[in-house]
Design an enzyme around this catalytic site. Structure first.
Site, short mmCIF file in Angstrom:
data_model
loop_
_atom_site.label_atom_id
_atom_site.label_comp_id
_atom_site.label_asym_id
_atom_site.label_seq_id
_atom_site.Cartn_x
_atom_site.Cartn_y
_atom_site.Cartn_z
CE1 TYR A 1 -4.85 1.36 4.17
CE2 TYR A 1 -2.83 0.82 5.32
CZ TYR A 1 -3.55 0.94 4.16
OH TYR A 1 -2.95 0.66 2.97
CB SER B 1 -0.93 0.02 1.21
OG SER B 1 -1.92 -0.94 1.05
CB VAL C 1 0.21 -5.83 4.38
CG1 VAL C 1 -1.05 -5.31 4.99
CG2 VAL C 1 0.07 -6.06 2.89
CE LYS D 1 -3.79 0.37 -1.19
NZ LYS D 1 -4.48 -0.10 0.02
CE1 TYR E 1 -4.29 -1.85 -4.72
CE2 TYR E 1 -4.90 -4.16 -4.63
CZ TYR E 1 -4.59 -2.98 -3.99
OH TYR E 1 -4.56 -2.92 -2.61
O1 DON Z 1 -4.55 -5.32 -1.58
C1 DON Z 1 -3.95 -5.71 -0.59
O2 DON Z 1 -4.53 -6.19 0.37
C2 DON Z 1 -2.44 -5.52 -0.57
N1 DON Z 1 -1.90 -5.64 -1.87
C3 DON Z 1 -2.06 -4.17 -0.03
C4 DON Z 1 -2.66 -3.87 1.32
C5 DON Z 1 -1.83 -3.04 2.19
O3 DON Z 1 -0.63 -2.93 2.08
C6 DON Z 1 -2.53 -2.42 3.31
N2 DON Z 1 -1.59 -2.08 4.31
N3 DON Z 1 -1.47 -1.83 5.39
#
Ligand code: DON
Length: 305
Positions: free
Chosen positions: A241, A61, A259, A64, A189
């Site tokens: 978040y 993320s 993540v 983003k 994505y």
């Molecule tokens: O779409 C997802 O769930 C992961 N590719 C990215 C999510 C993410 O990194 C949220 N982070 N804290």
């Protein structure tokens, strides 16, 4: 500076044992639970590193705000914000519950998964390959690392198991937020999330944002200043978040987590910071990384507020 960073690593490493590496994307469970590294890039381009700064991780993320800038350059803020909102959710990053209850239906912001998928649908290019090349090209430029690339194992792992994202994407097409081939948009994505980086790479991107989109060496305004301001504002309000409020109080800098364990910070006119610590807290942020940034911010008086 390097001494301070090393001290912070030693002092905060034990926090890694209180977190957990992400497992919902199966490939991410191979990450080193106890790794903790940091890199700082200042306005003069000096780089300071400590701990496991060599650890590679997928950007997830943290990507983003960067793809948001590309969509904003491609379509302009007015069109982009017709498709995705500007408000924090107070919900987890992969939540879908508000998608159906708000009217008109659209993701609340571009930092949650649903919003980032909508943003991925707004990247221009004649086909997915060209779109991905544009995304990867931007990350390579901003990180000053021409060899950045996709971690294919993570990409395939997420593509195979990403049903929650898949369901949100199909819903978004149903309500007219995204158009076109949903699997292609998801692929883009998943690929953007699977770009493999080190904490130095994301510190460099943070520095680019801290310098308002200007490439210092060449004097080139690579991304318009107002677009970098939008990205940093989302980092403050939604970057961590449903822990963004607490992070704003404790650390007080624009930041974005992923993540994979990365956190990217952009401290205007001062520095970019990259952290890696794959053990996550309950909200999906690097547990030791957040503790370390809290202390670094206090010691260097980094809060922008
Ligand atoms: O779409 C997802 O769930 C992961 N590719 C990215 C999510 C993410 O990194 C949220 N982070 N804290």
């Amino acid at each position: 500076m390097e001494l301070l960073l090393s001290e912070l690593i030693s002092k905060n490493r034990y926090w890694t044992s209180f977190g957990r590496v992400a497992t919902y994307i199966p490939e991410l469970k191979n990450a080193d639970q106890n790794a903790l590294g940091i890199a700082v890039v200042d306005m003069d381009g000096n780089i300071y590193k400590a701990g496991d700064y060599d650890t590679k991780f997928t950007i997830q993320s943290v990507s983003k705000p960067i793809t948001l800038m590309l969509a904003l350059m491609d379509y302009g803020p007015e069109y982009v914000f017709e498709k995705v909102g500007m408000e924090p959710t107070g919900d987890p990053f992969n939540s879908m519950r508000k998608l159906e209850t708000i009217n008109p239906s659209r993701p609340l912001n571009p930092m949650i998964n649903a919003g980032a998928i909508a943003v991925a649908s707004l990247i221009k290019g004649k086909d997915n390959q060209e779109k991905m090349n544009r995304i990867l090209g931007l990350f390579r430029k901003l990180s000053k690392n021409p060899s950045l690339d996709i971690n294919e194992n993570v990409y395939f792992s997420e593509k195979k198991t990403g049903d929650r994202n898949r369901s949100m994407a199909y819903f978004l097409r149903d309500v007219g937020v995204i158009e076109g081939n949903v699997e292609d948009i998801l692929d883009l994505y998943f690929m953007q999330c699977s770009i493999e980086v080190t904490c130095e790479d994301i510190a460099q991107i943070g520095m680019f944002l801290a310098n308002h989109g200007l490439v210092k060496e060449t004097g080139e305004q690579y991304v318009p200043k107002h677009i970098t301001q939008i990205a940093k504002t989302f980092m403050v309000t939604c970057g961590m978040y449903d822990a963004s409020g607490e992070f704003a109080i404790q650390v007080g800098v624009p930041a974005k987590s992923g993540v994979g364990g990365g956190i990217m910070c952009a401290i205007p006119n001062k520095m970019g910071i990259g952290v890696v610590g794959p053990a996550l807290d309950k909200k999906g942020n690097s547990i030791a990384g957040v503790k370390m940034l809290h202390e670094l911010s206090k010691q260097l008086n980094l809060s922008i507020f």
